[in-house]
Scaffold this motif. Structure first.
Motif, PDB file in Angstrom:
ATOM      1  N   PHE A 391       0.842  -1.189   0.000  1.00 11.82           N
ATOM      2  CA  PHE A 391       0.000   0.000   0.000  1.00 11.82           C
ATOM      3  C   PHE A 391       0.881   1.244   0.000  1.00 11.82           C
ATOM      4  O   PHE A 391       2.038   1.210   0.428  1.00 11.82           O
ATOM      5  CB  PHE A 391      -0.901   0.027   1.240  1.00 11.82           C
ATOM      6  CG  PHE A 391      -1.889  -1.106   1.316  1.00 11.82           C
ATOM      7  CD1 PHE A 391      -3.170  -0.948   0.817  1.00 11.82           C
ATOM      8  CD2 PHE A 391      -1.539  -2.331   1.874  1.00 11.82           C
ATOM      9  CE1 PHE A 391      -4.088  -1.994   0.875  1.00 11.82           C
ATOM     10  CE2 PHE A 391      -2.436  -3.373   1.944  1.00 11.82           C
ATOM     11  CZ  PHE A 391      -3.731  -3.200   1.448  1.00 11.82           C
ATOM     12  N   ARG A 392       0.331   2.310  -0.473  1.00 13.97           N
ATOM     13  CA  ARG A 392       0.965   3.621  -0.333  1.00 13.97           C
ATOM     14  C   ARG A 392      -0.097   4.561   0.218  1.00 13.97           C
ATOM     15  O   ARG A 392      -1.055   4.893  -0.472  1.00 13.97           O
ATOM     16  CB  ARG A 392       1.532   4.123  -1.660  1.00 13.97           C
ATOM     17  CG  ARG A 392       2.223   5.482  -1.533  1.00 13.97           C
ATOM     18  CD  ARG A 392       2.959   5.893  -2.791  1.00 13.97           C
ATOM     19  NE  ARG A 392       4.228   5.160  -2.912  1.00 13.97           N
ATOM     20  CZ  ARG A 392       4.458   4.195  -3.768  1.00 13.97           C
ATOM     21  NH1 ARG A 392       3.502   3.804  -4.610  1.00 13.97           N
ATOM     22  NH2 ARG A 392       5.633   3.594  -3.808  1.00 13.97           N
ATOM     23  N   ALA A 393       0.075   4.935   1.506  1.00 10.36           N
ATOM     24  CA  ALA A 393      -0.901   5.777   2.200  1.00 10.36           C
ATOM     25  C   ALA A 393      -2.304   5.167   2.109  1.00 10.36           C
ATOM     26  O   ALA A 393      -3.293   5.850   1.881  1.00 10.36           O
ATOM     27  CB  ALA A 393      -0.889   7.194   1.645  1.00 10.36           C
ATOM     28  N   GLY A 394      -2.378   3.852   2.254  1.00  7.77           N
ATOM     29  CA  GLY A 394      -3.653   3.161   2.269  1.00  7.77           C
ATOM     30  C   GLY A 394      -4.168   2.696   0.925  1.00  7.77           C
ATOM     31  O   GLY A 394      -5.122   1.915   0.862  1.00  7.77           O
ATOM     32  N   GLU A 395      -3.522   3.141  -0.164  1.00  8.89           N
ATOM     33  CA  GLU A 395      -3.961   2.749  -1.505  1.00  8.89           C
ATOM     34  C   GLU A 395      -3.116   1.577  -2.010  1.00  8.89           C
ATOM     35  O   GLU A 395      -1.891   1.608  -1.905  1.00  8.89           O
ATOM     36  CB  GLU A 395      -3.844   3.925  -2.477  1.00  8.89           C
ATOM     37  CG  GLU A 395      -4.807   5.074  -2.169  1.00  8.89           C
ATOM     38  CD  GLU A 395      -6.261   4.656  -2.301  1.00  8.89           C
ATOM     39  OE1 GLU A 395      -6.581   3.894  -3.250  1.00  8.89           O
ATOM     40  OE2 GLU A 395      -7.076   5.072  -1.459  1.00  8.89           O
ATOM     41  N   PRO A 396      -3.747   0.541  -2.582  1.00  9.99           N
ATOM     42  CA  PRO A 396      -2.978  -0.617  -3.059  1.00  9.99           C
ATOM     43  C   PRO A 396      -1.977  -0.241  -4.147  1.00  9.99           C
ATOM     44  O   PRO A 396      -2.239   0.609  -4.993  1.00  9.99           O
ATOM     45  CB  PRO A 396      -4.064  -1.549  -3.624  1.00  9.99           C
ATOM     46  CG  PRO A 396      -5.319  -1.121  -2.957  1.00  9.99           C
ATOM     47  CD  PRO A 396      -5.199   0.354  -2.746  1.00  9.99           C
ATOM     48  N   VAL A 397      -0.814  -0.895  -4.106  1.00 10.87           N
ATOM     49  CA  VAL A 397       0.233  -0.730  -5.127  1.00 10.87           C
ATOM     50  C   VAL A 397       0.342  -2.056  -5.864  1.00 10.87           C
ATOM     51  O   VAL A 397       0.538  -3.099  -5.247  1.00 10.87           O
ATOM     52  CB  VAL A 397       1.586  -0.371  -4.488  1.00 10.87           C
ATOM     53  CG1 VAL A 397       2.668  -0.246  -5.555  1.00 10.87           C
ATOM     54  CG2 VAL A 397       1.469   0.923  -3.700  1.00 10.87           C
ATOM     55  N   LYS A 398       0.230  -2.051  -7.172  1.00 11.97           N
ATOM     56  CA  LYS A 398       0.154  -3.310  -7.915  1.00 11.97           C
ATOM     57  C   LYS A 398       1.227  -3.488  -8.978  1.00 11.97           C
ATOM     58  O   LYS A 398       1.607  -4.605  -9.286  1.00 11.97           O
ATOM     59  CB  LYS A 398      -1.223  -3.424  -8.584  1.00 11.97           C
ATOM     60  CG  LYS A 398      -2.382  -3.477  -7.602  1.00 11.97           C
ATOM     61  CD  LYS A 398      -3.707  -3.596  -8.318  1.00 11.97           C
ATOM     62  CE  LYS A 398      -4.869  -3.659  -7.324  1.00 11.97           C
ATOM     63  NZ  LYS A 398      -6.175  -3.755  -8.009  1.00 11.97           N
ATOM     64  N   MET A 399       1.697  -2.427  -9.582  1.00 10.74           N
ATOM     65  CA  MET A 399       2.537  -2.575 -10.766  1.00 10.74           C
ATOM     66  C   MET A 399       3.987  -2.151 -10.525  1.00 10.74           C
ATOM     67  O   MET A 399       4.276  -1.294  -9.715  1.00 10.74           O
ATOM     68  CB  MET A 399       1.976  -1.748 -11.923  1.00 10.74           C
ATOM     69  CG  MET A 399       0.708  -2.339 -12.518  1.00 10.74           C
ATOM     70  SD  MET A 399       1.000  -3.956 -13.287  1.00 10.74           S
ATOM     71  CE  MET A 399      -0.448  -4.046 -14.335  1.00 10.74           C
ATOM     72  N   SER A 400       4.871  -2.761 -11.284  1.00 12.30           N
ATOM     73  CA  SER A 400       6.286  -2.404 -11.280  1.00 12.30           C
ATOM     74  C   SER A 400       6.665  -1.809 -12.628  1.00 12.30           C
ATOM     75  O   SER A 400       6.221  -2.277 -13.670  1.00 12.30           O
ATOM     76  CB  SER A 400       7.141  -3.653 -11.023  1.00 12.30           C
ATOM     77  OG  SER A 400       8.471  -3.430 -11.418  1.00 12.30           O
ATOM     78  N   LYS A 401       7.477  -0.786 -12.586  1.00 14.51           N
ATOM     79  CA  LYS A 401       7.939  -0.195 -13.840  1.00 14.51           C
ATOM     80  C   LYS A 401       8.890  -1.141 -14.575  1.00 14.51           C
ATOM     81  O   LYS A 401       8.940  -1.162 -15.795  1.00 14.51           O
ATOM     82  CB  LYS A 401       8.649   1.135 -13.555  1.00 14.51           C
ATOM     83  CG  LYS A 401       7.719   2.223 -13.030  1.00 14.51           C
ATOM     84  CD  LYS A 401       8.482   3.507 -12.755  1.00 14.51           C
ATOM     85  CE  LYS A 401       7.555   4.587 -12.204  1.00 14.51           C
ATOM     86  NZ  LYS A 401       8.285   5.835 -11.878  1.00 14.51           N
ATOM     87  N   ARG A 402       9.641  -1.918 -13.803  1.00 14.91           N
ATOM     88  CA  ARG A 402      10.666  -2.750 -14.432  1.00 14.91           C
ATOM     89  C   ARG A 402      10.113  -4.085 -14.902  1.00 14.91           C
ATOM     90  O   ARG A 402      10.398  -4.546 -15.994  1.00 14.91           O
ATOM     91  CB  ARG A 402      11.814  -2.994 -13.433  1.00 14.91           C
ATOM     92  CG  ARG A 402      13.029  -3.668 -14.049  1.00 14.91           C
ATOM     93  CD  ARG A 402      14.259  -3.464 -13.191  1.00 14.91           C
ATOM     94  NE  ARG A 402      14.176  -4.192 -11.939  1.00 14.91           N
ATOM     95  CZ  ARG A 402      15.009  -5.172 -11.602  1.00 14.91           C
ATOM     96  NH1 ARG A 402      15.964  -5.535 -12.432  1.00 14.91           N
ATOM     97  NH2 ARG A 402      14.917  -5.767 -10.455  1.00 14.91           N
ATOM     98  N   ALA A 403       9.285  -4.737 -14.049  1.00 16.07           N
ATOM     99  CA  ALA A 403       8.806  -6.077 -14.390  1.00 16.07           C
ATOM    100  C   ALA A 403       7.532  -6.041 -15.216  1.00 16.07           C
ATOM    101  O   ALA A 403       7.256  -6.950 -15.983  1.00 16.07           O
ATOM    102  CB  ALA A 403       8.575  -6.887 -13.117  1.00 16.07           C
ATOM    103  N   GLY A 404       6.759  -4.989 -15.057  1.00 15.43           N
ATOM    104  CA  GLY A 404       5.560  -4.855 -15.872  1.00 15.43           C
ATOM    105  C   GLY A 404       4.334  -5.517 -15.305  1.00 15.43           C
ATOM    106  O   GLY A 404       3.223  -5.114 -15.601  1.00 15.43           O
ATOM    107  N   THR A 405       4.500  -6.514 -14.462  1.00 17.63           N
ATOM    108  CA  THR A 405       3.337  -7.249 -13.951  1.00 17.63           C
ATOM    109  C   THR A 405       3.298  -7.327 -12.431  1.00 17.63           C
ATOM    110  O   THR A 405       2.276  -7.699 -11.878  1.00 17.63           O
ATOM    111  CB  THR A 405       3.334  -8.689 -14.505  1.00 17.63           C
ATOM    112  OG1 THR A 405       4.578  -9.318 -14.175  1.00 17.63           O
ATOM    113  CG2 THR A 405       3.144  -8.687 -16.013  1.00 17.63           C
ATOM    114  N   PHE A 438       4.159   1.842   2.277  1.00 22.08           N
ATOM    115  CA  PHE A 438       5.365   2.644   2.075  1.00 22.08           C
ATOM    116  C   PHE A 438       5.360   3.887   2.963  1.00 22.08           C
ATOM    117  O   PHE A 438       6.408   4.311   3.464  1.00 22.08           O
ATOM    118  CB  PHE A 438       5.484   3.067   0.608  1.00 22.08           C
ATOM    119  CG  PHE A 438       5.862   1.960  -0.321  1.00 22.08           C
ATOM    120  CD1 PHE A 438       7.194   1.624  -0.525  1.00 22.08           C
ATOM    121  CD2 PHE A 438       4.890   1.235  -0.996  1.00 22.08           C
ATOM    122  CE1 PHE A 438       7.550   0.592  -1.382  1.00 22.08           C
ATOM    123  CE2 PHE A 438       5.233   0.199  -1.861  1.00 22.08           C
ATOM    124  CZ  PHE A 438       6.572  -0.118  -2.057  1.00 22.08           C
ATOM    125  N   ALA A 439       4.189   4.499   3.140  1.00 22.24           N
ATOM    126  CA  ALA A 439       4.113   5.710   3.960  1.00 22.24           C
ATOM    127  C   ALA A 439       4.348   5.395   5.432  1.00 22.24           C
ATOM    128  O   ALA A 439       5.055   6.135   6.132  1.00 22.24           O
ATOM    129  CB  ALA A 439       2.751   6.386   3.774  1.00 22.24           C
TER     130      ALA A 439
END
Length: 585
Positions: A391-405, A438-439
């Protein structure tokens, strides 16, 4: 010296006296006698169940037997009071004069404090991460990597001879998929427009350097070859590149393995898997048969045919398990059996595997196969690491810039640092889901455990810097501070902190025996809380401040307590693989 071990010896000496006096049978088993901290500190410092354990062989009510034990324990010069509680527990309160000796012991022993010999040098194999070498580490691998590494540190600290191992799954179909994905990037490196990555291949940009390396090494030669010819060299180069990337990713968390064991090595020029199946067959544990269709769910192991099966159901599994696929290749299970048998032949009787949540169904069959192969000589403990939700400040984080998935391990470490990642991955039991925000992990508050513990260590460093300014000639080395008049540490806050410090060796042994490094993280948070609490009390009570301009010896004693606390914080953080910080910014 472990406070608990020392007084446990005193309890056993009392029991021995009762045996000598004929009150307790000489052959009475004392293995179940424990010494713990009471849950309620008002009940004393130590509690033993000795009377409860020995009541039956002594043919006495537990409280009656406890009354015989109490005067024997009360004879110890460091025990203030001994009381019987409940059905027969015995609580002991130690004299105030005892606790400064614990602080002195920490200062004298330094980095040796809390180290244990319970492992007796036993060889233990800890296998962790073991992700398919087809791409970068993702955040799920991160948790298993940190857990396995911290567990290895903990076991080494407790006296075991630890080998850290990574099992490289380089013999399955997924590595051929990797090779085909790399070959696509090879064609791209030669200038071809490859368009969208076909479904079933790995889409991440991390394979572009592999394609460029292939183009540099082979030019356009591979384009003229049939797949059967280009697949092996492409696969080998891609595997080497992926393993290098995995090692680099893990190094970001200060994780390094002693052994990388190749699955392919077991069938490359020899057939260890076949030999292992033959050994199981000789024990009557392999047969040819047909599995019933699964009920209510799809089982990837099920095939409607006569096949070679391991009698897993005899060991508690819900059904027998196939060893050979329809195409004649070995199942993953067969290879895993052979791999663990190889560990046994390398001298490991104690093995610990760290697996992801999706492998929990394989535990019984793997343990049963190893038990059968080794005639019960080997022990396998499988630790499951549950999922991590980002999560980032309570919001889900799903994607990576490098891996794409998916979010990679490196994404997380680059953003918040290795220390916070490691600590937070361990600040929850491994088999419970973990939410990583992260926050939150960068927040400077008590609600952020890693900050709270690091702040305690940095605060202790700040005290020492300030003491050096006030008393330039005051020696702050442990052995010198151990000579301070520690009997001046009489406040309840001082004694509570020392009591917490005294628990460290016990926590280490209990965590090592249970294979639970999170216990160290929990302990450090409590220790930091006691230290911060004492600091805050000093704001209102001047006598509790760590620096007294007009009293050098009191300052010396109080700084000794600060340094002892910092030592234990650093030792605990070291077990977790977290660098202790001297100051925070």
């Amino acid at each position: 010296m472990d406070v608990f071990s020392g007084f446990h010896g005193h309890v056993l000496a009392a029991v021995q006296q009762l045996k000598h006096d004929g009150i307790v049978p000489k052959d009475a088993n004392v293995d179940g006698i424990t010494l713990e901290s009471p849950k309620d500190s008002s009940h004393g410092d130590l509690a033993t169940n000795a009377a409860m354990v020995l009541a039956k062989p002594a043919k006495l009510p537990p409280r009656a037997l406890a009354e015989r034990i109490v005067p024997l324990l009360a004879s110890d010069p460091f025990i203030e009071k001994v009381e019987i509680a409940g059905p027969g527990f015995i609580n002991m309160t130690l004299k105030q004069s005892f606790w400064p000796s614990v602080c002195r012991m920490v200062l004298e022993q330094g980095d040796s404090f809390g180290r244990s010999a319970i492992g007796k040098g036993e060889a233990v194999n800890v296998e962790y991460v073991s992700a398919n070498p087809t791409g970068p580490m993702h955040v799920g691998h991160c948790r298993g990597a940190v857990f396995g590494d911290a567990l290895a540190n903990l076991l080494a600290f407790a006296g075991y001879d630890v080998t850290r191992e990574y099992y490289v799954n380089d013999a399955g179909a997924q590595v051929d998929v990797l090779a085909r994905s790399a070959f696509l990037r090879y064609r791209e490196a030669l200038g071809e427009d490859i368009g969208e990555i076909p479904e079933g291949l790995y889409p991440g940009d991390y394979l572009k350097p592999v394609g460029e390396k292939l183009a540099s090494n082979h030019g356009r030669d591979l384009l003229d070859m049939p797949e059967a010819e280009w697949l092996p060299p492409v696969r080998n180069l891609a595997l080497t590149a992926m393993l290098g990337m995995i090692e680099d990713d893990l190094a970001q968390l200060d994780i390094r393995h002693d052994v990388f064991f190749s699955e392919r090595s077991m069938t490359d020029g020899k057939d260890e898997v076949g030999d292992t199946i033959a050994d199981l067959t000789s024990k009557g544990l392999v047969y040819e048969g047909r599995l019933p269709p699964p009920k209510g769910k799809v089982d990837e192991d099920w095939e409607d045919r006569i096949q070679l099966l391991f009698r897993a159901s005899e060991f508690g599994d819900d059904q027998d398990r196939p060893l050979v696929k329809a195409d004649g290749t070995y199942t993953y299970f067969a290879a895993d059996i052979a791999y663990h048998y190889d560990k046994f032949r390398r001298g490991f009787r104690s093995m610990i595997d760290v697996w992801g949540a999706d492998h929990s169904g394989h535990i019984k069959r793997m343990q049963s196969a190893l038990k059968a192969l080794t005639d019960g000589q080997a022990d396998l403990d499988v630790k499951i690491c549950q999922l991590v939700r980002l999560f980032r400040a309570g919001e889900p984080v799903k994607m990576s810039k490098r891996a794409g998935t998916f979010v990679t391990l490196r994404d997380v470490v680059d953003e918040v640092g290795a220390g916070p990642v490691r600590f937070m991955m361990l600040y929850r039991k491994n088999d419970a889901p973990l939410d990583f925000d992260f926050a939150k992990v960068t927040e400077q508050s008590r609600d952020n455990p890693v900050f709270y513990v690091q702040y305690a260590h940095a605060r202790a460093s700040s005290v020492q810097r300030n003491v050096t300014e006030a008393f330039p000639n005051l020696a702050l080395e442990g052995e010198q501070l151990a000579l301070a008049d520690l009997d001046r540490l009489t406040d309840e806050g001082d004694l509570a902190l020392i009591r917490r410090i005294a628990q460290f060796p016990r926590i280490v042994e209990a965590a090592a025996e249970a294979h639970e490094p999170h216990r160290i993280a929990f302990y450090l948070y409590d220790l930091a809380g006691d230290f911060h609490g004492l600091w805050n009390r000093g704001k209102d009570l001047p006598q509790l401040r760590f620096i007294h301009q007009t009293d050098r010896e009191l300052t010396r004693a109080r700084v000794a307590l600060v340094v002892a606390t910092q030592r234990v914080l650093a030792l605990g953080l070291g077990i977790l693989g977290v660098h202790a910080l001297q100051e925070l910014h």
